[in-house]
Design a protein around this motif. Structure first.
Motif, short mmCIF file in Angstrom:
data_model
loop_
_atom_site.label_atom_id
_atom_site.label_comp_id
_atom_site.label_asym_id
_atom_site.label_seq_id
_atom_site.Cartn_x
_atom_site.Cartn_y
_atom_site.Cartn_z
N GLY A 101 -10.08 80.00 25.70
CA GLY A 101 -11.99 80.10 26.45
C GLY A 101 -11.86 80.68 27.88
N ASN A 102 -11.22 80.01 28.32
CA ASN A 102 -11.39 79.81 29.84
C ASN A 102 -10.83 80.85 30.75
OD1 ASN A 102 -11.74 77.19 31.09
ND2 ASN A 102 -9.97 76.39 29.81
N LEU A 103 -10.40 81.76 29.77
CA LEU A 103 -9.95 83.35 30.75
C LEU A 103 -11.29 83.72 30.37
CD1 LEU A 103 -5.91 83.78 29.32
CD2 LEU A 103 -6.88 84.27 31.85
N LEU A 104 -11.30 83.48 28.69
CA LEU A 104 -12.33 84.77 28.37
C LEU A 104 -14.33 84.03 29.55
CD1 LEU A 104 -12.67 84.70 24.97
CD2 LEU A 104 -11.68 86.50 26.33
N THR A 105 -14.30 83.24 30.08
CA THR A 105 -14.56 83.08 30.80
C THR A 105 -15.08 83.43 32.18
OG1 THR A 105 -14.96 80.48 29.92
CG2 THR A 105 -16.23 80.71 32.29
N LEU A 130 -7.26 76.47 33.43
CA LEU A 130 -6.46 77.04 33.31
C LEU A 130 -5.16 76.94 33.65
CD1 LEU A 130 -5.70 79.71 31.98
CD2 LEU A 130 -5.97 80.86 33.34
N LEU A 131 -5.46 76.47 34.72
CA LEU A 131 -3.72 75.69 35.47
C LEU A 131 -3.03 74.23 34.65
CD1 LEU A 131 -3.73 76.55 38.89
CD2 LEU A 131 -2.48 77.57 37.73
N ILE A 132 -3.74 74.31 34.19
CA ILE A 132 -3.53 72.52 34.00
C ILE A 132 -3.09 72.61 32.59
CG2 ILE A 132 -4.22 70.62 32.65
CD1 ILE A 132 -6.35 69.76 35.09
N LEU A 133 -3.92 73.64 31.33
CA LEU A 133 -3.15 73.99 30.45
C LEU A 133 -2.27 74.90 29.96
CD1 LEU A 133 -6.34 74.98 28.80
CD2 LEU A 133 -5.31 73.10 28.12
N LEU A 134 -1.83 75.12 30.72
CA LEU A 134 -0.92 76.81 31.04
C LEU A 134 0.35 76.40 31.37
CD1 LEU A 134 -0.71 79.67 30.49
CD2 LEU A 134 -0.84 80.29 32.13
N CYS A 329 -19.54 65.33 30.42
CA CYS A 329 -18.18 65.51 29.85
C CYS A 329 -17.17 65.03 30.55
CB CYS A 329 -17.76 66.99 28.57
SG CYS A 329 -19.51 66.59 27.73
N PHE A 330 -16.54 65.91 31.95
CA PHE A 330 -15.72 65.99 32.76
C PHE A 330 -15.27 64.01 33.03
CE2 PHE A 330 -13.87 65.03 37.17
CZ PHE A 330 -12.82 65.65 37.17
N ALA A 331 -17.20 63.33 33.53
CA ALA A 331 -16.57 62.00 33.80
C ALA A 331 -16.06 61.17 32.61
CB ALA A 331 -18.19 61.96 34.02
N SER A 332 -16.67 61.60 31.44
CA SER A 332 -16.36 60.77 30.08
C SER A 332 -14.80 60.30 29.93
CB SER A 332 -16.75 60.68 28.96
OG SER A 332 -18.47 60.78 28.88
N CYS A 333 -13.82 62.25 29.91
CA CYS A 333 -12.42 62.60 30.13
C CYS A 333 -11.47 62.20 30.70
CB CYS A 333 -12.78 64.08 29.30
SG CYS A 333 -13.75 64.60 28.20
N TRP A 334 -11.92 61.75 31.57
CA TRP A 334 -11.41 61.59 32.92
C TRP A 334 -11.42 60.25 33.38
CZ3 TRP A 334 -7.52 64.00 34.84
CH2 TRP A 334 -7.39 65.93 35.25
N LEU A 335 -12.23 59.59 33.21
CA LEU A 335 -12.43 57.83 33.17
C LEU A 335 -11.18 57.43 32.31
CD1 LEU A 335 -13.95 55.81 34.68
CD2 LEU A 335 -15.25 54.95 32.17
N ALA A 372 -10.17 70.02 29.85
CA ALA A 372 -10.21 71.44 30.75
C ALA A 372 -9.91 72.60 29.60
CB ALA A 372 -8.79 71.40 30.98
N THR A 373 -10.80 72.23 28.73
CA THR A 373 -10.79 73.13 26.80
C THR A 373 -12.32 73.09 26.81
OG1 THR A 373 -8.91 72.17 26.36
CG2 THR A 373 -10.72 73.17 24.69
N ILE A 374 -13.29 72.02 26.81
CA ILE A 374 -14.40 72.12 25.95
C ILE A 374 -15.64 72.75 26.97
CG2 ILE A 374 -14.91 70.14 27.60
CD1 ILE A 374 -17.05 68.75 25.09
N ASN A 375 -15.33 73.15 28.30
CA ASN A 375 -16.14 73.40 29.28
C ASN A 375 -16.68 75.15 28.69
OD1 ASN A 375 -16.61 71.69 31.25
ND2 ASN A 375 -15.60 72.42 32.20
#
Length: 430
Positions: A101-105, A130-134, A329-335, A372-375
């Protein structure tokens, strides 16, 4: 080594005797133990926790036997497979979907000029995700399957924690930056002409990455590979080797949670509240925009112009909705991740319930990879312009027809669009 003829439980002598001496019947009887396994366990544990050394007999062992005895003093190599398998399956799927998804984005935004003016920060975030996931996703899976001995190089040990921290900072600073940019563009349109530009955004992104990488250096230096039992490679772990570094990194976690998460999220909430007040508030408009509309009405604005203005307004609202959802979504996922990290500053590890390690920590990791996936999914759901660009660039579902404007009318050139991947190198329509 001290003499094996003089010893007592918990004393240094038992830490320096051979395995045969420990499991000798006379030794067991002297120390009031019925089984050798429980006695050896207590000796190994007491030597490590009370004296800070590994029992001498461990150096006599090799292979799986050594691994079995190292478990007396080390964290579990892995938790129950009933818990590990679902966890690594979810993380693996998130990494796979997120990488694609991030590569295509990145490809879609870079190949469509119409998106680049507002999406510089989205490219930076996609690259960060992408760096986090890869680079950290596979390490997370490998660590869950076998936490020790660490065999993935010292650099990968340090990179894992450093990269998560740096990419977290870049993401939150990118979100703060594009929120500030949207706020200026909507609430202060006159200033936007001076402050909002493609070149300025690029400079800000470069500064964000430099600051994020610089602030995260303590984690690269603090984490290291070392042997729990010096001289026994099978006891190698990836962790923080000294109490000094442990204290520094614990303080860093609190500072980052406050300065680089909580405060930016508060600012982002305030900015989006002000933006919503302008876009959705009753009888609330930016003065310049209101005066401009009145002037055009006096000069007899036509219906088409009004329609175009309404279309721009709807597009602007849609962009703001999408960016606000990304921030939310970022705030909810990282809190949860930040809470889990700073909790040991207030509650010692030994007093934390087992659910902290078995459930809460793993949930925070899953949410981190979800962020890192949802954006890319959110972009496709919320932005019609992004969907159109995605279909055109990746799926080639639209004709590669580009408009050519003249002074009085618009014509269309039926030539291959270079932004359409399937049309590249051809002279036909998609």
């Amino acid at each position: 080594m001290l003499s094996e003829s003089s010893y007592k439980m918990g004393g240094p002598n038992l830490c320096n005797v051979s395995y045969e001496f420990l499991i000798n019947d006379a030794t067991l009887e002297e120390n009031h133990y019925n089984t050798a396994s429980s006695f050896v366990y207590d000796v190994t544990y007491d030597c490590y926790t009370q004296s800070g050394i590994c029992a001498y007999y461990l150096y006599e062992m090799t292979g799986e036997t050594l691994i079995d005895h190292l478990k007396y003093i080390m964290i579990p190599q892995h938790y129950e497979y009933a818990k590990v398998i679902p966890f690594i399956t979810v993380v693996g799927l998130l990494c796979l979907v997120g990488i694609i998804g991030n590569l295509l984005t990145i490809v879609v935004i870079l190949r469509n000029r119409i998106l680049q003016t507002t999406s510089n920060y989205l490219v930076s975030m996609a690259f960060s995700d992408l760096l986090i996931l890869l680079l950290t996703g596979p390490m997370e899976v490998a660590y869950e399957l076998k936490a020790w001995p660490w065999t993935y190089t010292r650099f990968m040990c340090r990179l894992r924690y450093f990269l998560i921290e740096a990419c977290t900072f870049t993401s939150v600073l990118n979100i703060t930056s594009f929120t500030t940019e949207r706020y200026i563009a909507i609430c202060h349109p006159i200033k936007a002409k001076s402050y909002v530009s493609h070149s300025r955004a690029i400079k800000i992104i470069v500064v964000i990455w430099i600051v994020s990488l610089g602030v995260s250096i303590p984690l690269f230096l603090g984490y290291d590979t070392y042997e729990i039992c010096p001289g026994i490679p099978e006891s190698t772990v990836c962790s923080i080797p000294t109490n000094e570094w442990n204290n520094i990194i614990d303080r860093l976690y609190v500072v980052s949670a406050t300065l680089l998460f909580l405060i930016p999220m508060i600012l982002i909430t305030i900015f989006y509240s002000l933006i919503a007040r302008v876009l959705y508030g009753v009888n609330v408009e930016v003065a310049v925009r209101r005066n401009s509309r009145r002037a055009r009405n006096r000069n007899g604005i036509n219906h088409n112009e009004k329609k175009k203005e309404n279309s721009i307004e709807r597009s602007r609202k849609q962009i703001v909705k999408m960016l606000a959802l990304v921030a939310g979504c970022f705030a909810s996922c990282w809190l949860p991740f930040h809470i889990i990290r700073i909790l040991p500053n207030f509650i010692p590890y030994e007093n934390l319930p087992i659910i902290y390690f078995d459930v809460f920590y793993k949930i925070s990791i899953v949410l981190m990879y979800t962020s890192a996936t949802i954006n890319p999914i959110l972009y496709n759901i919320m932005s019609a312009r992004f969907r159109q660009a995605f279909k055109k660039t990746i799926l080639c579902q639209e004709s590669c027809v580009s408009p050519t404007r003249s002074r009085h009318h618009e014509t269309f050139q039926t030539t291959a669009d270079p932004h359409c991947l399937k049309c590249r190198g051809t002279s036909t329509l998609c």
